[in-house]
Motif scaffolding. Structure first.
Motif, PDB file in Angstrom:
ATOM      1  N   ALA A 198     -22.547  60.479  62.592  1.00  0.00           N
ATOM      2  CA  ALA A 198     -21.986  60.400  61.435  1.00  0.00           C
ATOM      3  C   ALA A 198     -21.849  62.145  61.811  1.00  0.00           C
ATOM      4  O   ALA A 198     -20.743  63.155  60.610  1.00  0.00           O
ATOM      5  CB  ALA A 198     -22.139  60.223  59.839  1.00  0.00           C
ATOM      6  N   ARG A 222     -18.878  63.585  63.531  1.00  0.00           N
ATOM      7  CA  ARG A 222     -17.603  63.333  62.962  1.00  0.00           C
ATOM      8  C   ARG A 222     -16.961  64.150  61.267  1.00  0.00           C
ATOM      9  O   ARG A 222     -16.320  65.088  61.623  1.00  0.00           O
ATOM     10  CB  ARG A 222     -17.142  61.626  61.718  1.00  0.00           C
ATOM     11  CG  ARG A 222     -17.579  60.804  63.279  1.00  0.00           C
ATOM     12  CD  ARG A 222     -16.752  59.355  62.676  1.00  0.00           C
ATOM     13  NE  ARG A 222     -18.441  59.331  61.367  1.00  0.00           N
ATOM     14  CZ  ARG A 222     -19.034  57.986  61.949  1.00  0.00           C
ATOM     15  NH1 ARG A 222     -18.981  58.018  63.306  1.00  0.00           N
ATOM     16  NH2 ARG A 222     -19.854  57.992  61.476  1.00  0.00           N
ATOM     17  N   ARG A 248     -16.812  66.845  63.724  1.00  0.00           N
ATOM     18  CA  ARG A 248     -15.100  67.322  64.209  1.00  0.00           C
ATOM     19  C   ARG A 248     -14.185  67.659  63.412  1.00  0.00           C
ATOM     20  O   ARG A 248     -12.996  68.256  62.589  1.00  0.00           O
ATOM     21  CB  ARG A 248     -15.072  65.637  64.832  1.00  0.00           C
ATOM     22  CG  ARG A 248     -15.356  66.288  66.608  1.00  0.00           C
ATOM     23  CD  ARG A 248     -15.202  65.272  66.684  1.00  0.00           C
ATOM     24  NE  ARG A 248     -14.774  63.573  66.316  1.00  0.00           N
ATOM     25  CZ  ARG A 248     -16.375  63.622  66.828  1.00  0.00           C
ATOM     26  NH1 ARG A 248     -17.130  63.548  67.400  1.00  0.00           N
ATOM     27  NH2 ARG A 248     -16.675  61.961  65.936  1.00  0.00           N
ATOM     28  N   ALA A 249     -14.326  67.524  61.659  1.00  0.00           N
ATOM     29  CA  ALA A 249     -13.781  67.639  60.517  1.00  0.00           C
ATOM     30  C   ALA A 249     -13.817  69.135  60.482  1.00  0.00           C
ATOM     31  O   ALA A 249     -12.571  69.440  60.329  1.00  0.00           O
ATOM     32  CB  ALA A 249     -14.268  66.596  59.657  1.00  0.00           C
TER      33      ALA A 249
END
Length: 91
Positions: A66, A69, A72-73
């Motif tokens: 998580a 992710r 990356r965002a």
């Protein structure tokens, strides 16, 4: 999206992984980038600073996947030149 103290407290209680993300922005874009980062779920704080980095982000996630992710965002925000992620070892 963290926008209230209650939402932030809920995320902290559920978080298992925390990290600081040091962000370098393109020249003149730090305010815009900071605002965009603040809208990302899992971001607890995003503050504009001076020095070698332009924004310091505090992020909470349930696990390393998580967190990946979330990072990356953050990296996909327009105007970011470089990021360095620093996982928190102990609180």
């Amino acid at each position: 999206m963290v926008g209230t103290a209650e939402a932030g407290a809920t995320q902290v209680a559920a978080a298992q992984v925390e990290a600081y993300v040091l962000v370098q922005t393109e020249v003149g874009r730090s305010e815009e980038v900071t605002a965009a980062i603040r809208s990302i779920a899992g971001v607890v704080h995003a503050d504009g600073v001076t020095g070698p980095y332009d924004v310091i982000v505090r992020a909470h996630a349930t696990d390393m996947m998580a967190l990946g992710r979330l990072i990356r965002a953050v990296q996909e925000v327009d105007g970011i030149a470089r990021t360095v992620t620093c996982p928190v070892m102990a609180e």
